[in-house]
Design an enzyme around this catalytic site. Sequence first.
Site, PDB file in Angstrom:
ATOM      1  N   ASP A  66      -0.518  -7.316  -0.645  1.00  0.00           N
ATOM      2  CA  ASP A  66      -0.689  -6.944   0.759  1.00  0.00           C
ATOM      3  C   ASP A  66      -1.378  -8.016   1.588  1.00  0.00           C
ATOM      4  O   ASP A  66      -1.316  -7.984   2.816  1.00  0.00           O
ATOM      5  CB  ASP A  66      -1.492  -5.635   0.859  1.00  0.00           C
ATOM      6  CG  ASP A  66      -0.697  -4.463   0.322  1.00  0.00           C
ATOM      7  OD1 ASP A  66       0.521  -4.428   0.557  1.00  0.00           O
ATOM      8  OD2 ASP A  66      -1.295  -3.606  -0.343  1.00  0.00           O
ATOM      9  N   HIS A 161       4.373   1.835   2.520  1.00  0.00           N
ATOM     10  CA  HIS A 161       4.846   0.493   2.857  1.00  0.00           C
ATOM     11  C   HIS A 161       6.363   0.444   2.727  1.00  0.00           C
ATOM     12  O   HIS A 161       6.954   1.224   1.984  1.00  0.00           O
ATOM     13  CB  HIS A 161       4.263  -0.544   1.881  1.00  0.00           C
ATOM     14  CG  HIS A 161       2.810  -0.815   2.065  1.00  0.00           C
ATOM     15  ND1 HIS A 161       1.887  -0.630   1.075  1.00  0.00           N
ATOM     16  CD2 HIS A 161       2.127  -1.286   3.137  1.00  0.00           C
ATOM     17  CE1 HIS A 161       0.685  -0.971   1.524  1.00  0.00           C
ATOM     18  NE2 HIS A 161       0.793  -1.373   2.769  1.00  0.00           N
ATOM     19  N   CYS A 248       2.989  -4.612  -5.719  1.00  0.00           N
ATOM     20  CA  CYS A 248       1.685  -4.844  -5.061  1.00  0.00           C
ATOM     21  C   CYS A 248       0.739  -5.679  -5.894  1.00  0.00           C
ATOM     22  O   CYS A 248      -0.221  -6.234  -5.368  1.00  0.00           O
ATOM     23  CB  CYS A 248       0.946  -3.550  -4.794  1.00  0.00           C
ATOM     24  SG  CYS A 248       1.938  -2.174  -4.401  1.00  0.00           S
TER      25      CYS A 248
HETATM   26  C1  CIR Z   1      -3.977   0.961  -0.370  1.00  0.00           C
HETATM   27  O1  CIR Z   1      -3.863   2.120   0.054  1.00  0.00           O
HETATM   28  O2  CIR Z   1      -4.078   0.002   0.389  1.00  0.00           O
HETATM   29  C2  CIR Z   1      -4.009   0.747  -1.867  1.00  0.00           C
HETATM   30  N1  CIR Z   1      -4.689   1.812  -2.501  1.00  0.00           N
HETATM   31  C3  CIR Z   1      -2.612   0.628  -2.413  1.00  0.00           C
HETATM   32  C4  CIR Z   1      -1.861  -0.528  -1.839  1.00  0.00           C
HETATM   33  C5  CIR Z   1      -0.499  -0.613  -2.380  1.00  0.00           C
HETATM   34  N2  CIR Z   1       0.161  -1.764  -1.914  1.00  0.00           N
HETATM   35  C6  CIR Z   1       1.460  -1.848  -1.702  1.00  0.00           C
HETATM   36  O3  CIR Z   1       2.166  -0.851  -1.776  1.00  0.00           O
HETATM   37  N3  CIR Z   1       1.951  -3.026  -1.336  1.00  0.00           N
END
Ligand code: CIR
Length: 253
Positions: A66, A161, A248
């Site tokens: 991210d 996402h 991710c």
């Molecule tokens: C969040 O909510 O930001 C994290 N717990 C999970 C992020 C997952 N990232 C993604 O799908 N690219």
Amino acid sequence: MFTKAIVKRPCKNMVKGITTAGLGRPDYNLALDQHDNYIEALEACGLSVTILEADEEFPDSTFIEDTCLVTPACAVITRPGAETRRGEISAVAEAVKNIGVPVESIQDPSTLDAGDIMMTGNQYYVGLSDRTNPAGTDQLGIILEKYGLGVVPVPLSSMLHLKTGLSFLEHNNLLAVGEFLTRQEFRNFNLMAVDEDEAYAANSVWINERVMVPAGFPKTREMIEKKGYETLGVDVSEFRKLDGGLSCLSLRF
Ligand code: CIR
């Protein structure tokens, strides 16, 4: 063709990460084992993997995807939509500063999570989600245009996402679930429909003609194999408890 990946070790505080999954608290030691296996799978796909240290200050920092988009022409440090994640970008900026491409960054008031970005050749689909705002897609578009790359914004209604529900497997093949199966933006791809009861596996990862698929989703794995890809099953149950998918957990470039 990818040659490198960057991952970030999960920290003990991952158990305090953001979640809507309702699947319970992650088991930290199991998460570490799963992360080891994830790294091995990246290496089995031919990637040389840089492993960043865990950072207890940022519970969600293992979801490194991210925080940065790496393209063949440039890297873009994002500005994560969740305030608790904003500080994650310093470590990734340090990690990508010498990879051989210019490094750009998304600025306030734009927000952008790179989990919302799907690369398909020179075209980048960008989800307008609760994390990525219109200013974020606009700013990314201005940056990528300098490098001859284009942005297609995709409004999202329910997914966290864009790549929660979509994975580009090259050769015009697009793994997709739910709302994405009928969206006009994707009508020219060969859509590979993931069943609702395997929705989590719509986030799979193409690497050099192999596809990493989350363990426990046999129908999706078989569908991908029938298309001619070799697959690797990787168990990421503890990261799923934090809404995290396979993609991710790494930057691949
Ligand atoms: C969040 O909510 O930001 C994290 N717990 C999970 C992020 C997952 N990232 C993604 O799908 N690219």
